[in-house]
Scaffold this motif. Sequence first.
Motif, PDB file in Angstrom:
ATOM      1  N   UNK A 101       0.848  -1.203   0.000  1.00  0.00           N
ATOM      2  CA  UNK A 101       0.000   0.000   0.000  1.00  0.00           C
ATOM      3  C   UNK A 101       0.882   1.251   0.000  1.00  0.00           C
ATOM      4  N   UNK A 102       1.968   1.209   0.774  1.00  0.00           N
ATOM      5  CA  UNK A 102       2.865   2.376   0.810  1.00  0.00           C
ATOM      6  C   UNK A 102       3.444   2.641  -0.570  1.00  0.00           C
ATOM      7  N   UNK A 103       3.762   1.592  -1.298  1.00  0.00           N
ATOM      8  CA  UNK A 103       4.361   1.851  -2.606  1.00  0.00           C
ATOM      9  C   UNK A 103       3.319   2.359  -3.606  1.00  0.00           C
ATOM     10  N   UNK A 104       2.072   1.921  -3.490  1.00  0.00           N
ATOM     11  CA  UNK A 104       1.014   2.509  -4.343  1.00  0.00           C
ATOM     12  C   UNK A 104       0.850   3.991  -3.999  1.00  0.00           C
ATOM     13  N   UNK A 105       0.798   4.262  -2.707  1.00  0.00           N
ATOM     14  CA  UNK A 105       0.610   5.659  -2.287  1.00  0.00           C
ATOM     15  C   UNK A 105       1.745   6.541  -2.791  1.00  0.00           C
ATOM     16  N   UNK A 106       2.995   6.089  -2.617  1.00  0.00           N
ATOM     17  CA  UNK A 106       4.105   6.971  -2.970  1.00  0.00           C
ATOM     18  C   UNK A 106       4.303   7.061  -4.482  1.00  0.00           C
ATOM     19  N   UNK A 107       3.922   6.013  -5.229  1.00  0.00           N
ATOM     20  CA  UNK A 107       4.149   6.072  -6.681  1.00  0.00           C
ATOM     21  C   UNK A 107       3.048   6.836  -7.398  1.00  0.00           C
ATOM     22  N   UNK A 108       1.803   6.600  -6.997  1.00  0.00           N
ATOM     23  CA  UNK A 108       0.700   7.111  -7.821  1.00  0.00           C
ATOM     24  C   UNK A 108      -0.149   8.187  -7.159  1.00  0.00           C
ATOM     25  N   UNK A 109      -0.151   8.228  -5.837  1.00  0.00           N
ATOM     26  CA  UNK A 109      -1.103   9.155  -5.215  1.00  0.00           C
ATOM     27  C   UNK A 109      -0.444  10.388  -4.598  1.00  0.00           C
ATOM     28  N   UNK A 110       0.872  10.289  -4.363  1.00  0.00           N
ATOM     29  CA  UNK A 110       1.552  11.442  -3.773  1.00  0.00           C
ATOM     30  C   UNK A 110       2.821  11.763  -4.532  1.00  0.00           C
ATOM     31  N   UNK A 111       3.156  13.044  -4.600  1.00  0.00           N
ATOM     32  CA  UNK A 111       4.407  13.473  -5.219  1.00  0.00           C
ATOM     33  C   UNK A 111       5.489  13.431  -4.138  1.00  0.00           C
ATOM     34  N   UNK A 112       6.770  13.554  -4.527  1.00  0.00           N
ATOM     35  CA  UNK A 112       7.823  13.465  -3.510  1.00  0.00           C
ATOM     36  C   UNK A 112       7.682  14.484  -2.388  1.00  0.00           C
ATOM     37  N   UNK A 113       7.073  15.647  -2.653  1.00  0.00           N
ATOM     38  CA  UNK A 113       6.916  16.616  -1.554  1.00  0.00           C
ATOM     39  C   UNK A 113       5.602  16.397  -0.788  1.00  0.00           C
ATOM     40  N   UNK A 114       5.006  15.223  -0.970  1.00  0.00           N
ATOM     41  CA  UNK A 114       3.849  14.808  -0.170  1.00  0.00           C
ATOM     42  C   UNK A 114       2.556  15.547  -0.489  1.00  0.00           C
ATOM     43  N   UNK A 115       2.491  16.188  -1.629  1.00  0.00           N
ATOM     44  CA  UNK A 115       1.216  16.772  -2.048  1.00  0.00           C
ATOM     45  C   UNK A 115       0.513  15.758  -2.949  1.00  0.00           C
ATOM     46  N   UNK A 116      -0.796  15.905  -3.068  1.00  0.00           N
ATOM     47  CA  UNK A 116      -1.547  14.937  -3.880  1.00  0.00           C
ATOM     48  C   UNK A 116      -1.104  15.030  -5.337  1.00  0.00           C
TER      49      UNK A 116
END
Length: 340
Positions: free
Chosen positions: A123-138
């Motif tokens: 789930x973390x890798x889905x979130x970081x790859x597709x749902x959030x940018x590196x600066x943690x914005x959507x």
Amino acid sequence: MVKIRSIEVEPAIINSSCAWSSDRDQLQALYDCTYTGAVTTRTATIGGFDENDTHQVAFVNDEAHLTTINSYGYSPHPLSTYLGVITDILSSEKTSLVPERLTSKPFIISITASDAPTLREMVASIQSTLRYTPDDTASPWAHRIAIELNTSCPNISGAPPPAYTPSAPPLVDLLAVLKEEFKKDTSLTIGLKLPPYVYQSQFHDILKVIAGLSFVVDGATVNPIAFFTCTNTLGNTLLFTSQTATPSSGSKYALPVPLGGLAGHPLHPLALGNVHTFSTLLQSAAFSDLKDIVIIGVGGVTDISGVQRMRATGAQVVGAASLFGKYGPEAFQRLIDESI
Ligand SMILES: Cc1cc2nc3c(=O)[nH]c(=O)nc-3n(C[C@H](O)[C@H](O)[C@H](O)COP(=O)(O)O)c2cc1C
């Protein structure tokens, strides 16, 4: 249009997770198809499933009653492959065939894991790859991604479908991870792929476990689960080669194992019964915290009448796998276009 937490499905017809939504080209074709409102990937594990020639599908030799049996496990491609393919498709969507119909089409990423740490990592890798940018914005795709936890594959040796024993591990542990992840991000659209249940208390048992995941945010009770996909194939079934489209293959049984999951026409009444029972219970006072769960009805839908039956029993979205396996993306036109 059907809204399922953060995603929108229009038209409310989709492919359900299957061996024909496995590769890049298959996913691109589903994405480009104007008759699907979302694309569901084949179920991915973290490292890829070890597929061999015992994993097969057979079609029954009866044009009027489309039936399949399969012994597949999960996708040989790991989750990272799907994240790459989806990133590529979403990045290049301006060049897609009919952009005006595609602008909000979501992907439902089907995943599974046998333990909590692995699911957390997925789930973390889905979130970081597709749902959030590196600066943690959507990311621009945050509303285009849902997660479907497959709790119901009947073909994994030594690992019975977790949703048949809902209050025991591994399902309780996996659901606890989904709750943790949802608490961090309540916009995350999470669903469960459920097995066909065959008696009443099974429905109550799974719903009690899911109701136990509810918690309060700003005075409102929320639940991590936004949708159920009902149902997966019916396990432990057997067909003879003489019943299939390749009767001269020389082997006795349709599958080499020889047991597998049954889908298509014979599953349809059971799938309708599951959709009906869940939709009735979800609207009952006993499960009022779960009333917003959307049902994706799957099982033996092969024509517009099947879609209508699914809707009449409470499915808001309707999915198909065997029909897609037979006709390719054109299958979905058959579920919408009366002239076919
Ligand atoms: C060949 C084949 C492969 C499948 N693989 C998956 C899978 O990877 N994950 C999953 O959740 N369901 C899988 N399914 C189940 C389908 O999503 C669906 O629940 C089931 O086939 C009933 O729908 P149908 O009657 O339209 O085929 C598979 C079904 C078939 C026929």
